[in-house]
Design an enzyme around this catalytic site. Structure first.
Site, PDB file in Angstrom:
ATOM      1  N   ASP A  30     -15.789  -2.283 -66.751  1.00 37.35           N
ATOM      2  CA  ASP A  30     -14.829  -2.755 -67.748  1.00 37.35           C
ATOM      3  C   ASP A  30     -15.578  -3.544 -68.823  1.00 37.35           C
ATOM      4  O   ASP A  30     -16.464  -4.352 -68.521  1.00 37.35           O
ATOM      5  CB  ASP A  30     -13.776  -3.651 -67.075  1.00 37.35           C
ATOM      6  CG  ASP A  30     -12.573  -3.893 -67.968  1.00 37.35           C
ATOM      7  OD1 ASP A  30     -11.479  -3.416 -67.630  1.00 37.35           O
ATOM      8  OD2 ASP A  30     -12.728  -4.559 -69.010  1.00 37.35           O
ATOM      9  N   ASN A  86      -2.106  -1.405 -63.889  1.00 31.56           N
ATOM     10  CA  ASN A  86      -1.101  -1.883 -64.825  1.00 31.56           C
ATOM     11  C   ASN A  86      -0.327  -0.683 -65.366  1.00 31.56           C
ATOM     12  O   ASN A  86      -0.931   0.339 -65.724  1.00 31.56           O
ATOM     13  CB  ASN A  86      -1.761  -2.642 -65.975  1.00 31.56           C
ATOM     14  CG  ASN A  86      -2.472  -3.893 -65.499  1.00 31.56           C
ATOM     15  OD1 ASN A  86      -1.998  -4.587 -64.594  1.00 31.56           O
ATOM     16  ND2 ASN A  86      -3.621  -4.197 -66.080  1.00 31.56           N
ATOM     17  N   HIS A  99      -5.687   4.355 -64.921  1.00 32.95           N
ATOM     18  CA  HIS A  99      -6.945   3.854 -64.377  1.00 32.95           C
ATOM     19  C   HIS A  99      -6.641   2.803 -63.315  1.00 32.95           C
ATOM     20  O   HIS A  99      -5.612   2.122 -63.376  1.00 32.95           O
ATOM     21  CB  HIS A  99      -7.834   3.244 -65.468  1.00 32.95           C
ATOM     22  CG  HIS A  99      -7.156   2.234 -66.323  1.00 32.95           C
ATOM     23  ND1 HIS A  99      -6.299   2.585 -67.348  1.00 32.95           N
ATOM     24  CD2 HIS A  99      -7.182   0.872 -66.315  1.00 32.95           C
ATOM     25  CE1 HIS A  99      -5.832   1.493 -67.928  1.00 32.95           C
ATOM     26  NE2 HIS A  99      -6.352   0.436 -67.317  1.00 32.95           N
ATOM     27  N   ILE A 100      -7.562   2.677 -62.380  1.00 36.28           N
ATOM     28  CA  ILE A 100      -7.462   1.655 -61.339  1.00 36.28           C
ATOM     29  C   ILE A 100      -8.581   0.657 -61.570  1.00 36.28           C
ATOM     30  O   ILE A 100      -9.757   1.035 -61.640  1.00 36.28           O
ATOM     31  CB  ILE A 100      -7.593   2.261 -59.935  1.00 36.28           C
ATOM     32  CG1 ILE A 100      -6.560   3.366 -59.724  1.00 36.28           C
ATOM     33  CG2 ILE A 100      -7.435   1.163 -58.867  1.00 36.28           C
ATOM     34  CD1 ILE A 100      -6.720   4.105 -58.391  1.00 36.28           C
TER      35      ILE A 100
HETATM   36  P1  DGP Z   1      -5.237  -2.171 -68.824  1.00 38.60           P
HETATM   37  O1  DGP Z   1      -4.773  -3.473 -69.389  1.00 38.60           O
HETATM   38  O2  DGP Z   1      -4.868  -1.996 -67.363  1.00 38.60           O
HETATM   39  O3  DGP Z   1      -4.808  -0.997 -69.674  1.00 38.60           O
HETATM   40  O4  DGP Z   1      -6.817  -2.250 -68.836  1.00 38.60           O
HETATM   41  C1  DGP Z   1      -7.623  -1.671 -69.822  1.00 38.60           C
HETATM   42  C2  DGP Z   1      -9.015  -2.175 -69.587  1.00 38.60           C
HETATM   43  O5  DGP Z   1      -9.896  -1.319 -70.293  1.00 38.60           O
HETATM   44  C3  DGP Z   1      -9.270  -3.588 -70.100  1.00 38.60           C
HETATM   45  O6  DGP Z   1      -9.612  -4.434 -68.992  1.00 38.60           O
HETATM   46  C4  DGP Z   1     -10.437  -3.460 -71.048  1.00 38.60           C
HETATM   47  C5  DGP Z   1     -10.967  -2.080 -70.781  1.00 38.60           C
HETATM   48  N1  DGP Z   1     -11.444  -1.369 -71.950  1.00 38.60           N
HETATM   49  C6  DGP Z   1     -10.782  -1.174 -73.105  1.00 38.60           C
HETATM   50  N2  DGP Z   1     -11.529  -0.454 -73.967  1.00 38.60           N
HETATM   51  C7  DGP Z   1     -12.687  -0.187 -73.323  1.00 38.60           C
HETATM   52  C8  DGP Z   1     -13.866   0.537 -73.689  1.00 38.60           C
HETATM   53  O7  DGP Z   1     -14.000   1.102 -74.780  1.00 38.60           O
HETATM   54  N3  DGP Z   1     -14.869   0.577 -72.761  1.00 38.60           N
HETATM   55  C9  DGP Z   1     -14.744  -0.020 -71.539  1.00 38.60           C
HETATM   56  N4  DGP Z   1     -15.773   0.104 -70.713  1.00 38.60           N
HETATM   57  N5  DGP Z   1     -13.643  -0.678 -71.146  1.00 38.60           N
HETATM   58  C10 DGP Z   1     -12.638  -0.769 -72.039  1.00 38.60           C
END
Ligand code: DGP
Length: 112
Positions: A30, A86, A99-100
């Site tokens: 993340d 979420n 996603h998890i």
């Molecule tokens: P959610 O709130 O459950 O939709 O979580 C989305 C997550 O995705 C958040 O913790 C940040 C992550 N995220 C968003 N954009 C990117 C990205 O471009 N790369 C990565 N590695 N993570 C991302």
């Protein structure tokens, strides 16, 4: 052309710190970690959220669930880990590609 960030990562059009790939999923760190280990387990198929799952996805979901403890073990999360999904804006979902979250590496606060 897709506007989905995670579809772009799946397609290799955006960089990510990928730690696992197989025929059904990709797993990467993340970008805004909430714990020392914070991975996202993402299906290659674009499914917006849990709400769009159908029986056709049963094998995929079983695969993702069984992958989680293997990933946790590989990350050294011997003391335990947390998984979070979420769903919808009210559930805190920001990226509308299922996603998890897999979190661990420190004593996580209780849910209460
Ligand atoms: P959610 O709130 O459950 O939709 O979580 C989305 C997550 O995705 C958040 O913790 C940040 C992550 N995220 C968003 N954009 C990117 C990205 O471009 N790369 C990565 N590695 N993570 C991302």
């Amino acid at each position: 052309m897709t506007e989905c960030i995670f579809c772009k990562i799946v397609a290799g059009e955006l960089p990510a710190d990928v730690i696992h790939q197989d025929e059904k999923t990709i797993v990467f760190k993340d970008i805004h970690p909430k714990a020392p280990v914070h991975l996202l387990v993402v299906p290659r198929e674009h499914i917006p959220s849990l709400r769009e799952l159908t029986p056709q996805h049963d094998d995929l979901i079983a695969h993702m669930m069984r992958l989680l403890p293997r990933l946790a073990e590989a990350q050294g999360l011997d003391d335990g880990f947390r998984t979070v999904i979420n769903t919808g804006r009210g559930g805190g979902q920001e990226v509308f590609h299922l996603h998890i979250h897999l979190l661990g590496g420190s004593r996580l606060p209780g849910m209460a």
